[in-house]
Design a protein around this motif. Structure first.
Motif, PDB file in Angstrom:
ATOM      1  N   ASP A  38     -48.740  23.651  14.817  1.00 49.86           N
ATOM      2  CA  ASP A  38     -47.911  24.793  15.179  1.00 49.86           C
ATOM      3  C   ASP A  38     -47.516  24.762  16.657  1.00 49.86           C
ATOM      4  O   ASP A  38     -47.089  25.750  17.203  1.00 49.86           O
ATOM      5  N   HIS A  39     -47.642  23.612  17.301  1.00 52.60           N
ATOM      6  CA  HIS A  39     -47.264  23.492  18.708  1.00 52.60           C
ATOM      7  C   HIS A  39     -45.889  22.845  18.799  1.00 52.60           C
ATOM      8  O   HIS A  39     -45.748  21.639  18.776  1.00 52.60           O
ATOM      9  N   ILE A  40     -44.867  23.668  18.891  1.00 56.71           N
ATOM     10  CA  ILE A  40     -43.495  23.169  18.834  1.00 56.71           C
ATOM     11  C   ILE A  40     -42.853  22.907  20.197  1.00 56.71           C
ATOM     12  O   ILE A  40     -41.950  22.093  20.283  1.00 56.71           O
ATOM     13  N   PRO A  41     -43.260  23.550  21.296  1.00 56.19           N
ATOM     14  CA  PRO A  41     -42.549  23.322  22.559  1.00 56.19           C
ATOM     15  C   PRO A  41     -42.447  21.843  22.925  1.00 56.19           C
ATOM     16  O   PRO A  41     -43.373  21.074  22.732  1.00 56.19           O
ATOM     17  N   GLY A  42     -41.267  21.468  23.417  1.00 60.02           N
ATOM     18  CA  GLY A  42     -40.993  20.097  23.797  1.00 60.02           C
ATOM     19  C   GLY A  42     -39.556  19.737  23.488  1.00 60.02           C
ATOM     20  O   GLY A  42     -38.742  20.598  23.157  1.00 60.02           O
ATOM     21  N   THR A  43     -39.247  18.455  23.588  1.00 58.52           N
ATOM     22  CA  THR A  43     -37.892  17.960  23.357  1.00 58.52           C
ATOM     23  C   THR A  43     -37.899  17.001  22.175  1.00 58.52           C
ATOM     24  O   THR A  43     -38.732  16.103  22.108  1.00 58.52           O
ATOM     25  N   TYR A  44     -36.960  17.197  21.279  1.00 62.91           N
ATOM     26  CA  TYR A  44     -36.821  16.385  20.079  1.00 62.91           C
ATOM     27  C   TYR A  44     -35.430  15.759  20.081  1.00 62.91           C
ATOM     28  O   TYR A  44     -34.478  16.353  20.591  1.00 62.91           O
ATOM     29  N   GLN A  45     -35.320  14.576  19.479  1.00 58.41           N
ATOM     30  CA  GLN A  45     -34.023  13.903  19.420  1.00 58.41           C
ATOM     31  C   GLN A  45     -33.794  13.330  18.029  1.00 58.41           C
ATOM     32  O   GLN A  45     -34.739  12.977  17.330  1.00 58.41           O
ATOM     33  N   THR A  46     -32.522  13.240  17.659  1.00 57.47           N
ATOM     34  CA  THR A  46     -32.182  12.600  16.398  1.00 57.47           C
ATOM     35  C   THR A  46     -32.379  11.104  16.548  1.00 57.47           C
ATOM     36  O   THR A  46     -32.440  10.577  17.658  1.00 57.47           O
ATOM     37  N   GLY A  53     -26.031  11.245  19.555  1.00 58.21           N
ATOM     38  CA  GLY A  53     -27.353  11.833  19.444  1.00 58.21           C
ATOM     39  C   GLY A  53     -27.364  13.312  19.781  1.00 58.21           C
ATOM     40  O   GLY A  53     -26.554  13.808  20.554  1.00 58.21           O
ATOM     41  N   ARG A  54     -28.293  14.000  19.184  1.00 61.68           N
ATOM     42  CA  ARG A  54     -28.462  15.430  19.444  1.00 61.68           C
ATOM     43  C   ARG A  54     -29.905  15.668  19.857  1.00 61.68           C
ATOM     44  O   ARG A  54     -30.815  14.970  19.413  1.00 61.68           O
ATOM     45  N   TYR A  55     -30.082  16.676  20.670  1.00 62.11           N
ATOM     46  CA  TYR A  55     -31.387  16.998  21.217  1.00 62.11           C
ATOM     47  C   TYR A  55     -31.665  18.474  20.979  1.00 62.11           C
ATOM     48  O   TYR A  55     -30.757  19.297  21.020  1.00 62.11           O
ATOM     49  N   LEU A  56     -32.925  18.790  20.751  1.00 62.68           N
ATOM     50  CA  LEU A  56     -33.344  20.173  20.570  1.00 62.68           C
ATOM     51  C   LEU A  56     -34.550  20.399  21.464  1.00 62.68           C
ATOM     52  O   LEU A  56     -35.551  19.702  21.361  1.00 62.68           O
ATOM     53  N   VAL A  57     -34.411  21.357  22.370  1.00 56.32           N
ATOM     54  CA  VAL A  57     -35.470  21.665  23.330  1.00 56.32           C
ATOM     55  C   VAL A  57     -36.047  23.033  22.989  1.00 56.32           C
ATOM     56  O   VAL A  57     -35.311  24.011  22.867  1.00 56.32           O
ATOM     57  N   PHE A  58     -37.364  23.083  22.812  1.00 54.35           N
ATOM     58  CA  PHE A  58     -38.069  24.339  22.606  1.00 54.35           C
ATOM     59  C   PHE A  58     -38.897  24.624  23.846  1.00 54.35           C
ATOM     60  O   PHE A  58     -39.694  23.785  24.263  1.00 54.35           O
ATOM     61  N   LYS A  59     -38.705  25.800  24.408  1.00 56.48           N
ATOM     62  CA  LYS A  59     -39.469  26.189  25.592  1.00 56.48           C
ATOM     63  C   LYS A  59     -40.600  27.124  25.176  1.00 56.48           C
ATOM     64  O   LYS A  59     -40.540  27.768  24.132  1.00 56.48           O
ATOM     65  N   ASP A  60     -41.625  27.201  26.010  1.00 57.75           N
ATOM     66  CA  ASP A  60     -42.771  28.067  25.731  1.00 57.75           C
ATOM     67  C   ASP A  60     -42.402  29.542  25.669  1.00 57.75           C
ATOM     68  O   ASP A  60     -43.098  30.327  25.036  1.00 57.75           O
ATOM     69  N   ASP A  61     -41.306  29.925  26.310  1.00 60.03           N
ATOM     70  CA  ASP A  61     -40.936  31.338  26.360  1.00 60.03           C
ATOM     71  C   ASP A  61     -40.167  31.814  25.127  1.00 60.03           C
ATOM     72  O   ASP A  61     -39.683  32.937  25.081  1.00 60.03           O
ATOM     73  N   HIS A  63     -37.379  30.298  23.770  1.00 60.70           N
ATOM     74  CA  HIS A  63     -35.960  29.933  23.796  1.00 60.70           C
ATOM     75  C   HIS A  63     -35.776  28.475  23.381  1.00 60.70           C
ATOM     76  O   HIS A  63     -36.670  27.656  23.555  1.00 60.70           O
ATOM     77  N   PHE A  64     -34.606  28.182  22.830  1.00 62.61           N
ATOM     78  CA  PHE A  64     -34.284  26.803  22.473  1.00 62.61           C
ATOM     79  C   PHE A  64     -32.875  26.476  22.942  1.00 62.61           C
ATOM     80  O   PHE A  64     -32.053  27.348  23.209  1.00 62.61           O
ATOM     81  N   LEU A  65     -32.609  25.181  23.044  1.00 63.04           N
ATOM     82  CA  LEU A  65     -31.284  24.679  23.402  1.00 63.04           C
ATOM     83  C   LEU A  65     -31.009  23.458  22.526  1.00 63.04           C
ATOM     84  O   LEU A  65     -31.801  22.531  22.480  1.00 63.04           O
ATOM     85  N   PHE A  66     -29.907  23.493  21.791  1.00 69.73           N
ATOM     86  CA  PHE A  66     -29.474  22.387  20.936  1.00 69.73           C
ATOM     87  C   PHE A  66     -28.254  21.790  21.616  1.00 69.73           C
ATOM     88  O   PHE A  66     -27.275  22.483  21.867  1.00 69.73           O
ATOM     89  N   TYR A  67     -28.316  20.500  21.950  1.00 69.09           N
ATOM     90  CA  TYR A  67     -27.219  19.893  22.706  1.00 69.09           C
ATOM     91  C   TYR A  67     -27.072  18.422  22.378  1.00 69.09           C
ATOM     92  O   TYR A  67     -27.923  17.820  21.747  1.00 69.09           O
ATOM     93  N   ARG A  68     -25.959  17.874  22.786  1.00 64.95           N
ATOM     94  CA  ARG A  68     -25.797  16.429  22.879  1.00 64.95           C
ATOM     95  C   ARG A  68     -25.392  16.179  24.320  1.00 64.95           C
ATOM     96  O   ARG A  68     -25.020  17.116  25.040  1.00 64.95           O
ATOM     97  N   GLN A  69     -25.443  14.959  24.761  1.00 66.65           N
ATOM     98  CA  GLN A  69     -25.154  14.695  26.164  1.00 66.65           C
ATOM     99  C   GLN A  69     -23.771  15.221  26.523  1.00 66.65           C
ATOM    100  O   GLN A  69     -22.807  15.017  25.793  1.00 66.65           O
ATOM    101  N   PHE A  70     -23.722  15.939  27.618  1.00 72.42           N
ATOM    102  CA  PHE A  70     -22.521  16.508  28.204  1.00 72.42           C
ATOM    103  C   PHE A  70     -22.023  17.757  27.486  1.00 72.42           C
ATOM    104  O   PHE A  70     -20.983  18.290  27.849  1.00 72.42           O
ATOM    105  N   ALA A  71     -22.715  18.254  26.451  1.00 72.87           N
ATOM    106  CA  ALA A  71     -22.225  19.440  25.746  1.00 72.87           C
ATOM    107  C   ALA A  71     -23.374  20.238  25.139  1.00 72.87           C
ATOM    108  O   ALA A  71     -24.155  19.712  24.348  1.00 72.87           O
ATOM    109  N   ILE A  72     -23.453  21.510  25.506  1.00 68.94           N
ATOM    110  CA  ILE A  72     -24.400  22.415  24.863  1.00 68.94           C
ATOM    111  C   ILE A  72     -23.760  22.885  23.566  1.00 68.94           C
ATOM    112  O   ILE A  72     -22.636  23.387  23.554  1.00 68.94           O
ATOM    113  N   LEU A  73     -24.475  22.715  22.460  1.00 64.65           N
ATOM    114  CA  LEU A  73     -23.940  23.105  21.161  1.00 64.65           C
ATOM    115  C   LEU A  73     -24.350  24.528  20.794  1.00 64.65           C
ATOM    116  O   LEU A  73     -23.534  25.304  20.312  1.00 64.65           O
ATOM    117  N   THR A  74     -25.616  24.866  20.991  1.00 63.30           N
ATOM    118  CA  THR A  74     -26.121  26.206  20.680  1.00 63.30           C
ATOM    119  C   THR A  74     -27.351  26.474  21.526  1.00 63.30           C
ATOM    120  O   THR A  74     -28.128  25.564  21.807  1.00 63.30           O
TER     121      THR A  74
END
Length: 136
Positions: A38-46, A53-61, A63-74
């Motif tokens: 159940d420890h999800i914080p960190g950075t994941y990549q396709t 490629g797409r990246y998903l970042v989970f922060k301890d607070d 919040h998350f950020l789903f992006y690919r290089q040069f563009a934030i998707l969500t």
């Protein structure tokens, strides 16, 4: 007397076999619990991040950020889904449900709200990493 020794030997072999099976089952349960974390914080990549490629970042607070290089998707927030320690719901910044994540060891499986697209992502870091995008 000889039959009694044979019966005892058979019982001892059966007992040892039963203990080995029980030990193996406990080991498998322990391994399963290690994978369902159940420890999800960190950075994941396709897979193959060099090809769109797409990246998903989970922060301890939360919040998350789903992006690919040069563009934030969500971007948005996440929370654990009920009592399921390894399932998370993602909400976009406008508060609407955006997707769901299942955490399985060092991998996550992301489905967007439509449920038709599935991303398998590997953990690349326990830290929040932003490649060619600005953290907001």
């Amino acid at each position: 007397m000889k039959k009694k020794r044979i019966k005892i030997a058979v019982l001892l072999v059966a007992a040892a076999l039963l203990l080995a099976i029980i030990g193996y089952l406990f080991y498998q349960l322990h391994e399963r619990d290690m994978r369902l974390t159940d420890h999800i914080p960190g950075t994941y990549q396709t897979e193959h991040p060099e090809i769109n490629g797409r990246y998903l970042v989970f922060k301890d607070d939360g919040h998350f950020l789903f992006y690919r290089q040069f563009a934030i998707l969500t971007k948005g927030t996440y929370k654990r889904e009920g009592k399921h320690a390894h399932v998370y719901i993602l909400f976009s910044s406008d508060g609407k449900k955006w997707g769901r994540v299942v955490l399985y060891g060092e991998k996550i499986y992301l489905t967007k709200k439509d449920g038709f697209r599935l991303f398998e992502m590997n953990k690349m870091s326990d830290e929040s990493m932003y490649i060619n995008v600005q953290e907001e």
